[in-house]
Scaffold this motif. Structure first.
Motif, PDB file in Angstrom:
ATOM      1  N   SER A  71     -25.577  16.005  15.811  1.00 22.97           N
ATOM      2  CA  SER A  71     -24.820  17.261  15.658  1.00 22.97           C
ATOM      3  C   SER A  71     -25.163  17.932  14.342  1.00 22.97           C
ATOM      4  N   LYS A  72     -25.250  19.251  14.350  1.00 21.14           N
ATOM      5  CA  LYS A  72     -25.618  20.015  13.163  1.00 21.14           C
ATOM      6  C   LYS A  72     -24.365  20.446  12.390  1.00 21.14           C
ATOM      7  N   PRO A  73     -24.340  20.245  11.074  1.00 22.96           N
ATOM      8  CA  PRO A  73     -23.168  20.583  10.243  1.00 22.96           C
ATOM      9  C   PRO A  73     -22.758  22.050  10.305  1.00 22.96           C
ATOM     10  N   GLU A  74     -23.708  22.944  10.565  1.00 24.37           N
ATOM     11  CA  GLU A  74     -23.362  24.364  10.519  1.00 24.37           C
ATOM     12  C   GLU A  74     -22.377  24.762  11.623  1.00 24.37           C
ATOM     13  N   ASP A  75     -22.205  23.918  12.616  1.00 28.39           N
ATOM     14  CA  ASP A  75     -21.287  24.230  13.707  1.00 28.39           C
ATOM     15  C   ASP A  75     -19.870  23.728  13.476  1.00 28.39           C
ATOM     16  N   TRP A  76     -19.639  22.965  12.420  1.00 33.12           N
ATOM     17  CA  TRP A  76     -18.351  22.304  12.243  1.00 33.12           C
ATOM     18  C   TRP A  76     -17.188  23.272  12.064  1.00 33.12           C
ATOM     19  N   GLU A  77     -17.392  24.419  11.452  1.00 30.33           N
ATOM     20  CA  GLU A  77     -16.289  25.341  11.197  1.00 30.33           C
ATOM     21  C   GLU A  77     -15.598  25.768  12.491  1.00 30.33           C
ATOM     22  N   LYS A  78     -16.308  25.796  13.589  1.00 25.48           N
ATOM     23  CA  LYS A  78     -15.741  26.200  14.872  1.00 25.48           C
ATOM     24  C   LYS A  78     -15.023  25.044  15.567  1.00 25.48           C
ATOM     25  N   LYS A  79     -15.260  23.828  15.096  1.00 30.70           N
ATOM     26  CA  LYS A  79     -14.754  22.652  15.807  1.00 30.70           C
ATOM     27  C   LYS A  79     -13.745  21.846  15.011  1.00 30.70           C
ATOM     28  N   ILE A  80     -13.517  22.205  13.749  1.00 28.77           N
ATOM     29  CA  ILE A  80     -12.558  21.489  12.914  1.00 28.77           C
ATOM     30  C   ILE A  80     -11.265  22.303  12.826  1.00 28.77           C
ATOM     31  N   TYR A  81     -10.138  21.672  13.134  1.00 27.27           N
ATOM     32  CA  TYR A  81      -8.843  22.354  13.160  1.00 27.27           C
ATOM     33  C   TYR A  81      -8.101  22.240  11.829  1.00 27.27           C
ATOM     34  N   ALA A  82      -8.323  21.157  11.116  1.00 26.09           N
ATOM     35  CA  ALA A  82      -7.671  20.962   9.814  1.00 26.09           C
ATOM     36  C   ALA A  82      -8.412  19.867   9.057  1.00 26.09           C
ATOM     37  N   SER A  83      -8.286  19.887   7.743  1.00 24.25           N
ATOM     38  CA  SER A  83      -8.872  18.861   6.884  1.00 24.25           C
ATOM     39  C   SER A  83      -7.832  18.447   5.852  1.00 24.25           C
ATOM     40  N   VAL A 128       0.879  -1.175   0.000  1.00 20.89           N
ATOM     41  CA  VAL A 128       0.000   0.000   0.000  1.00 20.89           C
ATOM     42  C   VAL A 128       0.908   1.214   0.000  1.00 20.89           C
ATOM     43  N   VAL A 129       0.787   2.064  -1.025  1.00 22.31           N
ATOM     44  CA  VAL A 129       1.726   3.179  -1.201  1.00 22.31           C
ATOM     45  C   VAL A 129       0.981   4.514  -1.148  1.00 22.31           C
ATOM     46  N   LEU A 130       1.491   5.424  -0.342  1.00 27.93           N
ATOM     47  CA  LEU A 130       0.930   6.769  -0.258  1.00 27.93           C
ATOM     48  C   LEU A 130       1.405   7.590  -1.444  1.00 27.93           C
ATOM     49  N   GLY A 131       0.460   8.168  -2.183  1.00 29.26           N
ATOM     50  CA  GLY A 131       0.822   8.927  -3.374  1.00 29.26           C
ATOM     51  C   GLY A 131       0.803  10.431  -3.201  1.00 29.26           C
ATOM     52  N   GLY A 132       0.173  10.923  -2.146  1.00 28.80           N
ATOM     53  CA  GLY A 132       0.124  12.371  -1.945  1.00 28.80           C
ATOM     54  C   GLY A 132      -0.832  12.755  -0.832  1.00 28.80           C
ATOM     55  N   VAL A 133      -0.602  13.934  -0.247  1.00 27.46           N
ATOM     56  CA  VAL A 133      -1.455  14.462   0.821  1.00 27.46           C
ATOM     57  C   VAL A 133      -1.598  15.964   0.635  1.00 27.46           C
ATOM     58  N   GLN A 134      -2.802  16.463   0.820  1.00 28.38           N
ATOM     59  CA  GLN A 134      -3.024  17.907   0.837  1.00 28.38           C
ATOM     60  C   GLN A 134      -3.754  18.224   2.128  1.00 28.38           C
ATOM     61  N   CYS A 135      -3.222  19.155   2.906  1.00 31.06           N
ATOM     62  CA  CYS A 135      -3.819  19.484   4.199  1.00 31.06           C
ATOM     63  C   CYS A 135      -4.110  20.976   4.285  1.00 31.06           C
ATOM     64  N   SER A 136      -5.309  21.304   4.722  1.00 28.72           N
ATOM     65  CA  SER A 136      -5.715  22.695   4.901  1.00 28.72           C
ATOM     66  C   SER A 136      -5.890  22.960   6.398  1.00 28.72           C
ATOM     67  N   PHE A 137      -5.149  23.955   6.911  1.00 29.22           N
ATOM     68  CA  PHE A 137      -5.168  24.247   8.345  1.00 29.22           C
ATOM     69  C   PHE A 137      -6.165  25.375   8.627  1.00 29.22           C
ATOM     70  N   LYS A 138      -7.007  25.149   9.642  1.00 30.87           N
ATOM     71  CA  LYS A 138      -8.056  26.120   9.973  1.00 30.87           C
ATOM     72  C   LYS A 138      -7.785  26.844  11.290  1.00 30.87           C
ATOM     73  N   LYS A 139      -7.473  26.067  12.335  1.00 34.01           N
ATOM     74  CA  LYS A 139      -7.255  26.633  13.671  1.00 34.01           C
ATOM     75  C   LYS A 139      -6.070  25.932  14.313  1.00 34.01           C
ATOM     76  N   GLU A 140      -5.455  26.578  15.288  1.00 31.66           N
ATOM     77  CA  GLU A 140      -4.302  25.982  15.958  1.00 31.66           C
ATOM     78  C   GLU A 140      -4.745  25.011  17.050  1.00 31.66           C
ATOM     79  N   LEU A 141      -3.891  24.012  17.290  1.00 27.79           N
ATOM     80  CA  LEU A 141      -4.063  23.085  18.406  1.00 27.79           C
ATOM     81  C   LEU A 141      -2.989  23.402  19.445  1.00 27.79           C
ATOM     82  N   LYS A 142      -3.373  23.574  20.689  1.00 26.76           N
ATOM     83  CA  LYS A 142      -2.464  24.007  21.743  1.00 26.76           C
ATOM     84  C   LYS A 142      -1.796  22.812  22.439  1.00 26.76           C
ATOM     85  N   PRO A 143      -0.692  23.056  23.150  1.00 27.21           N
ATOM     86  CA  PRO A 143       0.001  21.960  23.840  1.00 27.21           C
ATOM     87  C   PRO A 143      -0.930  21.159  24.750  1.00 27.21           C
TER      88      PRO A 143
END
Length: 258
Positions: A141-153, A92-107
């Motif tokens: 859970s309602k989808p409209e709240d996800w932007e506040k709770k997702i840190y990256a995709s 199984v070979v990884l061919g690529g990754v694209q990551c979009s960062f939304k919010k920071e995660l703290k220590p």
């Protein structure tokens, strides 16, 4: 992966679970913190390795076992000699990754990774992963709240190999019991020179579905095509290979990693 393939029993999911997610729980360790005092962007990719492995190892364990023992199971035959199984080590070979960062995660902050199959084409399986606030996802859970709770995709792509032979992802998924029966099958032998995305899509990339209560091949194909609209943007980055420019007189400077 060893645990999923050799120790844990295979699931008995039905095709309607193909696009459902798995969850991986973790937290930000001190060694992952950068000079901005939050989780370093580079460490997200190590997390993705773990979450993707759990998803594929759990959801596709049966198919992975059959491909790993292809000499016996004969799941994939040798194109040059259809009378014998394809030979070579399964990988199984990884061919690529694209990551979009939304919010920071703290220590030491706890978070969850939700990964699922997004789509596939004749070569790649695409997986989407969301980094989500711990405990944010609850039944109803309602989808409209996800932007506040997702840190990256992130979207990743896997290719499955037996030796040098690429295995169509649908072969692996079907062997795992997650594809409903489809007229003509899920893997089409394409004519030379075809430019179809995978030889399976309905005209205009649209599939008519009549009964939402029944999960048939049309529902699966509709989900696959919907996910492919996002996945194709990652696939298009392969074209950047043609955009490499060494500069008229070479690089402006030469530096080490430090």
């Amino acid at each position: 992966m060893v645990s999923h393939l050799l120790i844990r029993p295979c699931h008995k999911y039905t095709p309607d679970k193909l696009f459902q997610p798995i969850k991986t729980e973790t937290h930000v360790t001190l060694l992952e913190v950068d000079y901005n005092v939050h989780k370093s962007n580079s460490t997200y990719f190590a997390d993705l390795d773990v979450s993707r492995t759990h998803l594929v190892g759990h959801l596709l364990a049966k198919g992975l076992r059959e491909l790993n023992g292809n000499a016996t199971t004969k799941l994939v035959m040798d194109p040059s000699d259809p009378s014998r199984p394809a030979r070579g080590a399964f990988s199984v070979v990884l061919g690529g990754v694209q990551c979009s960062f939304k919010k920071e995660l703290k220590p030491y902050q706890r978070y969850e990774m939700w990964s699922r199959i997004l789509s596939w084409d004749r070569k790649w399986m695409y997986i989407v992963t969301h980094f989500v606030d711990r405990g944010a996802v609850k039944p109803g859970s309602k989808p409209e709240d996800w932007e506040k709770k997702i840190y990256a995709s992130a979207v990743s792509k896997y290719v499955f190999k037996i030796g040098r032979l690429t295995v169509h992802p649908a072969v692996l998924i079907e062997a795992s019991g997650l594809l409903p029966e489809r007229p003509g099958g899920w893997v089409k032998i394409e004519s030379p020179g075809t430019d179809e995305e995978d030889g399976l899509a309905a005209p205009n990339g649209h599939v008519e579905t009549k009964d939402d209560a029944v999960w048939d091949w049309k529902r699966t194909e509709e989900e696959r095509l919907q996910g492919l609209e996002y996945a194709k943007h990652l696939a298009s980055l392969d074209g950047l290979l043609t955009q490499f420019e060494p500069g008229e007189d070479g690089p402006l400077g030469v530096f080490g990693p430090g």
